[in-house]
Design a protein around this motif. Structure first.
Motif, short mmCIF file in Angstrom:
data_model
loop_
_atom_site.label_atom_id
_atom_site.label_comp_id
_atom_site.label_asym_id
_atom_site.label_seq_id
_atom_site.Cartn_x
_atom_site.Cartn_y
_atom_site.Cartn_z
N PHE A 1 19.59 0.75 -4.43
CA PHE A 1 18.55 0.25 -5.47
C PHE A 1 17.39 1.35 -5.37
CE2 PHE A 1 14.52 -2.11 -6.15
CZ PHE A 1 14.92 -3.16 -7.04
N PHE A 2 17.07 1.91 -4.44
CA PHE A 2 15.93 2.71 -4.56
C PHE A 2 16.30 4.14 -5.19
CE2 PHE A 2 13.69 -0.39 -1.76
CZ PHE A 2 12.43 0.07 -2.24
N GLN A 3 17.38 4.52 -4.75
CA GLN A 3 18.11 5.87 -5.36
C GLN A 3 18.16 5.81 -6.98
OE1 GLN A 3 21.91 6.47 -3.49
NE2 GLN A 3 21.21 7.72 -1.98
N ASP A 4 18.51 4.61 -7.56
CA ASP A 4 18.70 4.20 -8.83
C ASP A 4 17.31 4.33 -9.55
OD1 ASP A 4 21.41 4.23 -8.61
OD2 ASP A 4 21.59 1.94 -8.78
N TRP A 5 16.29 3.78 -8.95
CA TRP A 5 14.81 3.54 -9.24
C TRP A 5 14.57 5.08 -9.44
CZ3 TRP A 5 12.02 -0.86 -10.07
CH2 TRP A 5 10.66 -0.61 -10.59
N GLU A 6 14.44 5.82 -8.67
CA GLU A 6 14.11 7.37 -8.77
C GLU A 6 14.90 8.08 -9.70
OE1 GLU A 6 14.08 8.88 -4.51
OE2 GLU A 6 11.82 8.52 -4.57
N GLU A 7 15.93 7.82 -9.94
CA GLU A 7 16.73 8.64 -11.01
C GLU A 7 16.82 7.90 -12.24
OE1 GLU A 7 20.52 9.32 -9.09
OE2 GLU A 7 19.85 10.04 -7.23
N SER A 8 16.11 6.97 -12.50
CA SER A 8 15.80 6.37 -13.94
C SER A 8 14.59 6.36 -14.44
CB SER A 8 16.28 4.87 -13.73
OG SER A 8 15.29 4.10 -13.02
N VAL B 1 7.80 0.88 -7.49
CA VAL B 1 8.55 -0.36 -6.96
C VAL B 1 7.70 -1.61 -6.85
CG1 VAL B 1 10.22 -1.39 -5.73
CG2 VAL B 1 10.75 1.10 -6.23
N PHE B 2 6.90 -1.56 -5.88
CA PHE B 2 6.14 -2.69 -5.57
C PHE B 2 5.07 -3.28 -6.75
CE2 PHE B 2 3.38 1.18 -4.12
CZ PHE B 2 2.26 0.72 -4.69
N ALA B 3 4.98 -2.56 -7.84
CA ALA B 3 4.23 -3.04 -8.91
C ALA B 3 5.15 -4.06 -9.68
CB ALA B 3 3.81 -1.95 -9.95
N HIS B 4 6.40 -4.13 -9.28
CA HIS B 4 7.26 -5.00 -10.03
C HIS B 4 8.16 -5.66 -9.17
CE1 HIS B 4 6.46 -3.05 -14.04
NE2 HIS B 4 6.32 -1.90 -13.39
N TRP B 5 8.19 -5.27 -7.77
CA TRP B 5 9.30 -6.08 -7.14
C TRP B 5 8.57 -6.45 -5.75
CZ3 TRP B 5 14.11 -7.76 -8.58
CH2 TRP B 5 14.52 -7.57 -9.80
N ALA B 6 8.92 -7.42 -5.08
CA ALA B 6 8.87 -7.62 -3.75
C ALA B 6 10.17 -7.59 -2.86
CB ALA B 6 7.91 -8.86 -3.21
N LEU B 7 10.27 -7.35 -1.52
CA LEU B 7 11.25 -7.35 -1.10
C LEU B 7 11.46 -8.40 0.04
CD1 LEU B 7 11.66 -3.52 -0.21
CD2 LEU B 7 12.48 -4.82 -2.34
N ASP B 8 12.76 -9.52 0.01
CA ASP B 8 12.50 -10.44 1.08
C ASP B 8 13.26 -9.57 2.15
OD1 ASP B 8 11.27 -12.75 0.66
OD2 ASP B 8 12.90 -13.79 -0.53
N ILE B 9 12.66 -9.35 3.34
CA ILE B 9 13.36 -8.34 4.28
C ILE B 9 13.91 -9.15 5.40
CG2 ILE B 9 12.80 -6.79 6.09
CD1 ILE B 9 12.55 -5.34 3.48
N ARG B 10 15.18 -8.77 5.82
CA ARG B 10 15.79 -9.61 6.98
C ARG B 10 16.02 -8.32 8.01
NH1 ARG B 10 19.85 -9.07 3.52
NH2 ARG B 10 21.79 -8.45 4.49
N ALA C 1 0.79 -0.95 -0.09
CA ALA C 1 -0.11 -0.06 0.06
C ALA C 1 1.04 1.19 0.11
CB ALA C 1 -0.97 0.05 1.20
N PRO C 2 0.65 2.06 -1.03
CA PRO C 2 1.37 3.28 -0.86
C PRO C 2 1.13 4.37 0.36
CG PRO C 2 -0.32 3.59 -2.65
CD PRO C 2 -0.25 2.18 -1.96
N THR C 3 2.39 4.94 0.69
CA THR C 3 2.11 5.80 1.76
C THR C 3 2.50 7.49 1.13
OG1 THR C 3 4.40 5.53 2.58
CG2 THR C 3 2.32 4.43 3.53
N GLY C 4 2.75 7.48 0.10
CA GLY C 4 3.35 9.03 -0.61
C GLY C 4 3.76 8.49 -2.02
N PRO C 5 4.37 9.64 -2.55
CA PRO C 5 4.77 9.61 -3.75
C PRO C 5 6.09 9.02 -4.33
CG PRO C 5 4.92 11.71 -3.30
CD PRO C 5 4.58 11.04 -1.85
N ALA C 6 7.02 8.93 -3.35
CA ALA C 6 8.49 8.51 -3.57
C ALA C 6 8.67 7.07 -3.78
CB ALA C 6 9.50 9.05 -2.50
N ALA C 7 9.68 6.55 -4.37
CA ALA C 7 9.87 5.24 -4.58
C ALA C 7 9.63 4.36 -3.20
CB ALA C 7 11.24 4.85 -5.40
N ALA C 8 10.23 4.69 -2.16
CA ALA C 8 10.23 3.94 -1.13
C ALA C 8 9.11 4.42 -0.19
CB ALA C 8 11.41 4.28 -0.36
#
Length: 363
Positions: free
Chosen positions: A241-248, A255-264, A111-118
């Motif tokens: 990863f997220f900086q490159d996403w925002e600058e490309s 991001v979440f429309a294309h990737w999930a994150l396996d968090i640790r 669920a988005p919480t704002g406009p930025a990639a993260a």
């Protein structure tokens, strides 16, 4: 996300929502149930076909009567035979008892919480069902030890029959490494802070460290921080990863429309372990490998084809940082040709790729 969300999700509240789902309609009801529990958030669900199984097993009769959980039940049965595994095996192979097993696949809610990639939250779930997995004992081979009784290796997991389906699907939080629920922007902040603190704690050691080189003119010593002046400015790969996403060019997509994150995020032997491995939601059919006979112009056509297949501009680059679907040598080869001005990329993508080529990272 709509304006002013009324309630931020938390683990306890999410578990309560999951517990109320009816298995018969859990797939259809999950997102609406979360939306009712947490007004103001626009949830979406992504399923990943990554079969796993849990060691939560039960013993049942053919009519479905449950006798108990496998480990305590088997321990009690072994005690009846005085710990004699051979006697237990000969006795149980004459029965028609069955073992059940919970099997699942990963599911992610965003669920988005704002406009930025993260700016979004991620909930990592398992979509699990209970199946009749096989006989209580392998009738053809005597088990060598207790471990084989508790973890039956004769179970086949490549043959799913609907008649063996016993319960589910149910959704449960996957908290295998502390990453069941995250606000991604906050998580990245923790990644940066912990890496910064970890390196700062080593400052006295790094200030004393020297690089010793022995050559024909004798020994030369160079202070480590003089050779690596940006050591304290290291940026974790998760942040990049997220900086490159925002600058490309990818920034037009979430991001979440294309990737999930396996968090640790956990502590092991006093050391904090934090980070993620990105998982593509729609990986390409074939891998793109760099080969000596592949010139750069066909390579450019190939990366464009990858982008079309995954529905993401510059998508090949992020698949490359993952390291499986696109060979990192592809990125290095294209970077060489970009510097030689023999190929072109959009300016923002060119800058991101060349920065990566100078300081590669991957997962």
């Amino acid at each position: 996300m709509s304006a002013s969300p009324l309630r931020l999700p938390d683990v306890g509240s999410i578990e309560a929502v999951l517990a109320d789902l009816d298995p018969a309609s859990a797939d259809e009801d999950l997102v609406p149930a979360l939306a009712r529990a947490f007004p103001g958030f626009e949830f979406s669900l992504a399923l990943i076909d990554d079969n796993y199984w849990r060691d939560t097993r039960s013993v049942i009769r053919p009519d479905g009567t449950r006798l108990g959980e496998l480990r305590p039940w088997m321990t009690a049965e072994l005690a009846k035979d005085g710990g004699d595994i051979d006697a237990l095996w000969r006795r149980l192979k004459q029965t028609d008892l069955q073992v059940t097993e919970w099997r699942g696949t990963s599911a992610f809610v965003f669920a988005p919480t704002g406009p930025a990639a993260a700016d979004y939250i991620q909930i990592a779930l398992g979509r699990e069902s209970e199946w009749q997995a096989g006989p209580i004992i392998n009738p053809d081979y005597r088990p060598f030890g207790e471990d084989e009784l508790f973890d039956p290796g004769w179970i086949r997991r490549d043959d799913f029959r609907e008649t063996d389906h016993l319960a589910g699907p149910v959704y449960r939080l996957l908290n295998r490494a502390g990453g069941a629920f995250v606000h991604v922007r906050s998580f990245l902040g923790r990644c940066s802070r912990i890496e910064r603190e970890r390196r700062e704690a080593k400052r006295p050691e790094m200030e004393r460290r020297v690089i010793r080189e022995i050559g024909p003119d004798g020994t030369r010593e160079t202070p480590f921080l003089e050779a690596v002046p940006d050591w304290f400015d290291y940026v974790p790969r998760e942040i990049r990863f997220f900086q490159d996403w925002e600058e490309s060019s990818a920034s037009a997509h979430r991001v979440f429309a294309h990737w999930a994150l396996d968090i640790r995020d956990y502590t092991h032997r006093g050391e904090r372990e934090i980070g993620f491995i990105p998982r593509p939601l729609r990986p390409p059919k074939d891998r793109l490998l760099a080969t000596p006979d592949l010139s750069v112009h066909p390579l450019m056509h190939r990366i464009e084809a990858v982008d079309r297949e995954v529905g993401l501009p510059f998508g090949w680059f992020f698949l490359m940082t993952h390291g499986h679907w696109v060979d990192p040598d592809v990125g290095q080869a294209i970077a060489v040709e970009l510097r030689a001005q023999r190929v072109r990329l959009p300016d923002r993508d060119r800058a991101v790729l060349l920065r990566w080529a100078d300081q590669p990272y991957g997962f």
